[in-house]
Design an enzyme around this catalytic site. Structure first.
Site, PDB file in Angstrom:
ATOM      1  N   CYS A   6       0.807  -1.229   0.000  1.00 28.09           N
ATOM      2  CA  CYS A   6       0.000   0.000   0.000  1.00 28.09           C
ATOM      3  C   CYS A   6       0.837   1.274   0.000  1.00 28.09           C
ATOM      4  O   CYS A   6       0.336   2.351  -0.301  1.00 28.09           O
ATOM      5  CB  CYS A   6      -0.950   0.005   1.188  1.00 28.09           C
ATOM      6  SG  CYS A   6      -1.983  -1.446   1.201  1.00 28.09           S
TER       7      CYS A   6
ATOM      8  N   HIS B  66      -3.831   6.700   1.880  1.00 29.27           N
ATOM      9  CA  HIS B  66      -4.163   5.365   1.373  1.00 29.27           C
ATOM     10  C   HIS B  66      -5.536   4.982   1.910  1.00 29.27           C
ATOM     11  O   HIS B  66      -5.842   5.205   3.077  1.00 29.27           O
ATOM     12  CB  HIS B  66      -3.101   4.362   1.815  1.00 29.27           C
ATOM     13  CG  HIS B  66      -3.519   2.948   1.581  1.00 29.27           C
ATOM     14  ND1 HIS B  66      -4.012   2.537   0.357  1.00 29.27           N
ATOM     15  CD2 HIS B  66      -3.556   1.868   2.397  1.00 29.27           C
ATOM     16  CE1 HIS B  66      -4.325   1.257   0.445  1.00 29.27           C
ATOM     17  NE2 HIS B  66      -4.063   0.841   1.664  1.00 29.27           N
TER      18      HIS B  66
ATOM     19  N   ASN C 149     -10.145  -1.036  -0.760  1.00 26.50           N
ATOM     20  CA  ASN C 149      -8.699  -0.861  -0.630  1.00 26.50           C
ATOM     21  C   ASN C 149      -8.022  -1.387  -1.897  1.00 26.50           C
ATOM     22  O   ASN C 149      -8.011  -2.592  -2.139  1.00 26.50           O
ATOM     23  CB  ASN C 149      -8.219  -1.632   0.611  1.00 26.50           C
ATOM     24  CG  ASN C 149      -6.708  -1.540   0.826  1.00 26.50           C
ATOM     25  OD1 ASN C 149      -5.975  -1.099  -0.052  1.00 26.50           O
ATOM     26  ND2 ASN C 149      -6.250  -1.978   1.982  1.00 26.50           N
TER      27      ASN C 149
HETATM   28  N1  ACO Z   1     -18.750  -9.229   8.459  1.00 27.26           N
HETATM   29  C1  ACO Z   1     -19.235  -9.437   9.689  1.00 27.26           C
HETATM   30  N2  ACO Z   1     -18.438  -9.652  10.754  1.00 27.26           N
HETATM   31  C2  ACO Z   1     -17.109  -9.658  10.548  1.00 27.26           C
HETATM   32  C3  ACO Z   1     -16.543  -9.454   9.276  1.00 27.26           C
HETATM   33  C4  ACO Z   1     -17.415  -9.235   8.194  1.00 27.26           C
HETATM   34  N3  ACO Z   1     -16.997  -9.025   6.954  1.00 27.26           N
HETATM   35  N4  ACO Z   1     -15.190  -9.511   9.376  1.00 27.26           N
HETATM   36  C5  ACO Z   1     -14.923  -9.743  10.675  1.00 27.26           C
HETATM   37  N5  ACO Z   1     -16.073  -9.855  11.381  1.00 27.26           N
HETATM   38  C6  ACO Z   1     -16.245 -10.097  12.800  1.00 27.26           C
HETATM   39  C7  ACO Z   1     -15.047 -10.771  13.417  1.00 27.26           C
HETATM   40  O1  ACO Z   1     -15.126 -12.189  13.256  1.00 27.26           O
HETATM   41  C8  ACO Z   1     -15.207 -10.361  14.867  1.00 27.26           C
HETATM   42  O2  ACO Z   1     -16.182 -11.189  15.473  1.00 27.26           O
HETATM   43  P1  ACO Z   1     -15.984 -11.681  17.015  1.00 27.26           P
HETATM   44  O3  ACO Z   1     -15.966 -10.390  17.824  1.00 27.26           O
HETATM   45  O4  ACO Z   1     -17.165 -12.529  17.226  1.00 27.26           O
HETATM   46  O5  ACO Z   1     -14.670 -12.382  17.031  1.00 27.26           O
HETATM   47  C9  ACO Z   1     -15.792  -8.943  14.777  1.00 27.26           C
HETATM   48  O6  ACO Z   1     -16.356  -8.850  13.467  1.00 27.26           O
HETATM   49  C10 ACO Z   1     -14.779  -7.854  14.977  1.00 27.26           C
HETATM   50  O7  ACO Z   1     -13.626  -8.165  14.178  1.00 27.26           O
HETATM   51  P2  ACO Z   1     -12.368  -7.207  14.121  1.00 27.26           P
HETATM   52  O8  ACO Z   1     -11.342  -7.827  13.238  1.00 27.26           O
HETATM   53  O9  ACO Z   1     -11.972  -6.799  15.506  1.00 27.26           O
HETATM   54  O10 ACO Z   1     -13.050  -5.960  13.391  1.00 27.26           O
HETATM   55  P3  ACO Z   1     -12.444  -4.544  13.141  1.00 27.26           P
HETATM   56  O11 ACO Z   1     -13.349  -3.527  13.663  1.00 27.26           O
HETATM   57  O12 ACO Z   1     -10.977  -4.460  13.513  1.00 27.26           O
HETATM   58  O13 ACO Z   1     -12.511  -4.426  11.536  1.00 27.26           O
HETATM   59  C11 ACO Z   1     -11.018  -4.631   9.665  1.00 27.26           C
HETATM   60  C12 ACO Z   1     -11.800  -5.360  10.741  1.00 27.26           C
HETATM   61  C13 ACO Z   1     -12.025  -3.943   8.775  1.00 27.26           C
HETATM   62  C14 ACO Z   1     -10.200  -5.632   8.873  1.00 27.26           C
HETATM   63  C15 ACO Z   1     -10.076  -3.574  10.316  1.00 27.26           C
HETATM   64  O14 ACO Z   1      -9.377  -4.178  11.371  1.00 27.26           O
HETATM   65  C16 ACO Z   1      -9.076  -2.978   9.370  1.00 27.26           C
HETATM   66  O15 ACO Z   1      -9.423  -2.219   8.481  1.00 27.26           O
HETATM   67  N6  ACO Z   1      -7.751  -3.216   9.570  1.00 27.26           N
HETATM   68  C17 ACO Z   1      -6.662  -2.549   8.870  1.00 27.26           C
HETATM   69  C18 ACO Z   1      -6.554  -2.874   7.427  1.00 27.26           C
HETATM   70  C19 ACO Z   1      -5.317  -2.186   6.850  1.00 27.26           C
HETATM   71  O16 ACO Z   1      -5.016  -1.053   7.123  1.00 27.26           O
HETATM   72  N7  ACO Z   1      -4.514  -2.878   6.073  1.00 27.26           N
HETATM   73  C20 ACO Z   1      -3.271  -2.287   5.624  1.00 27.26           C
HETATM   74  C21 ACO Z   1      -3.251  -2.001   4.228  1.00 27.26           C
HETATM   75  S1  ACO Z   1      -3.547  -3.421   3.221  1.00 27.26           S
HETATM   76  C22 ACO Z   1      -2.067  -3.794   2.343  1.00 27.26           C
HETATM   77  O17 ACO Z   1      -1.017  -3.309   2.587  1.00 27.26           O
HETATM   78  C23 ACO Z   1      -2.173  -4.853   1.246  1.00 27.26           C
END
Ligand code: ACO
Length: 324
Positions: free
Chosen positions: A110, A249, A279
């Protein structure tokens, strides 16, 4: 030096949150509130990254009023190249009808556009080349585990291109780059790399696809994007108040909002198009820049800060003065 042309392209096939509900245990409401994403564009079976990159490059050439032959060097930032080798940039230059000009890829996920902008600016400022085409392009849908709701919803495909040209005006004010390879498990796709060459066991374990520890990545992303923005401003002898546009990003709207909040930036200074594209890794910043420039929002003299965080781990920011 300055940017003389911008362009972007996204594949025609749109996947909405409601489409994802058909095969994933997820909802439009969860995706919208947790990420800000509504739609993403995914390549079809017969489209690859060089196709998206070429379309964005052609749009940038038209915008600049240039021919591909006027460009001295082609750089593609991508982690989803058409092939391991040749470099996607070689394929793009040939597609544009250019022969025997230098072309190479940058693979830093990214942060690809930020690293690419720094490298391209260096090549121009040092007098090596007069014009450089820099393209961020990804087909992340090709390395997605479409059955994993924690990643399948996040990523999209697209490309954004800029043409940089030597000029009396100085757009490139400062760059701040960083990387930390100590925690690759946070965000990786082993692909068919030399550490885990692809075999049936690796395929069964889906090692060729994207894996991410989202919550931990989220926290690091906010911290590093805030820190890098502060560093690049101080290197350029500027302050947050000087920023006309932050073009971050597009990984998650909550990451962008938190970054803007820490920086004290109002909404109208922060460019967000994540609801349309998701993304798109190295493509997200040049796509957002192209949309912002083409809609006439950017004015000569505006200070733009580009900032990113992603796989590597890697991060960085560039402070850029927009010139006509
Ligand atoms: N739909 C419904 N529920 C979901 C989904 C979904 N698509 N995905 C995860 N959940 C659930 C999880 O299982 C979890 O359930 P639990 O509490 O029963 O265990 C709950 O939702 C919360 O999950 P988290 O992972 O804590 O959710 P979070 O609020 O952190 O959001 C996300 C997840 C969107 C992935 C976020 O953490 C994020 O954006 N992270 C950073 C991404 C990023 O910046 N990447 C870097 C760039 S990418 C690159 O370089 C290629």
């Amino acid at each position: 030096m300055k940017i003389v042309g911008v362009g972007h392209y996204a594949p025609a096939h749109v996947v909405t949150n409601h489409d994802l509900e058909a095969w994933l245990d997820t909802t439009d409401e969860w995706i919208t509130t947790r990420t800000g994403m509504k739609r993403r564009h995914w390549t079809s079976d017969n489209e690859a990254t060089s196709d998206l990159a070429s379309a964005a490059a052609e749009a940038a050439l038209v915008h600049a009023g240039l021919q591909a032959a006027d460009v001295d060097c082609f750089i593609v930032a991508t982690v989803t190249p058409d092939y391991y080798f040749p470099a996607t940039a070689c394929l793009v230059a040939t597609r544009l009808g250019v022969r025997e000009k230098p072309a190479f890829d940058i693979a830093i996920a990214c942060s690809g556009f930020i690293y690419g902008l720094t490298v391209a600016s260096g090549l121009i400022r040092s007098g090596v080349y007069r014009r450089v085409m820099l393209i961020g392009a990804e087909s992340l849908s090709k390395i997605l585990d479409k059955g994993d709701r924690s990643t399948a919803i996040l990523f999209g495909d697209g490309a954004g291109a800029v043409i940089l040209e030597r000029s009396e005006e100085n757009s490139f004010l400062a760059s701040d780059l960083g990387a930390d390879g100590s925690r690759p498990e946070l965000l990786y796709a082993h692909g068919s790399g030399s550490r885990e060459p692809i075999d049936h066991a690796a395929l069964d374990a889906k090692l060729h696809l994207i894996h991410m520890q989202g919550r931990e990545t989220f926290k690091l992303a906010v911290n590093k994007m805030v820190e890098s923005t502060g560093s690049v401003l101080s290197k350029a002898n500027l302050t947050k108040a000087d920023i006309a546009f932050l073009i971050p990003h597009q990984a998650n709207k909550r990451i962008i909002d938190a970054t803007a909040r820490y920086l004290g930036l109002p909404d109208d200074k922060v460019v967000i198009n994540i609801s349309e594209y998701g993304n798109t890794s190295a493509a997200s910043i040049p796509m957002a820049l192209s949309e912002t420039v083409r809609t006439g929002r950017v004015k000569p003299g505006d200070l733009i800060v580009f900032v990113a965080f992603g796989g590597g781990l890697s991060w960085g920011a560039v402070a850029w003065r927009w010139t006509a």
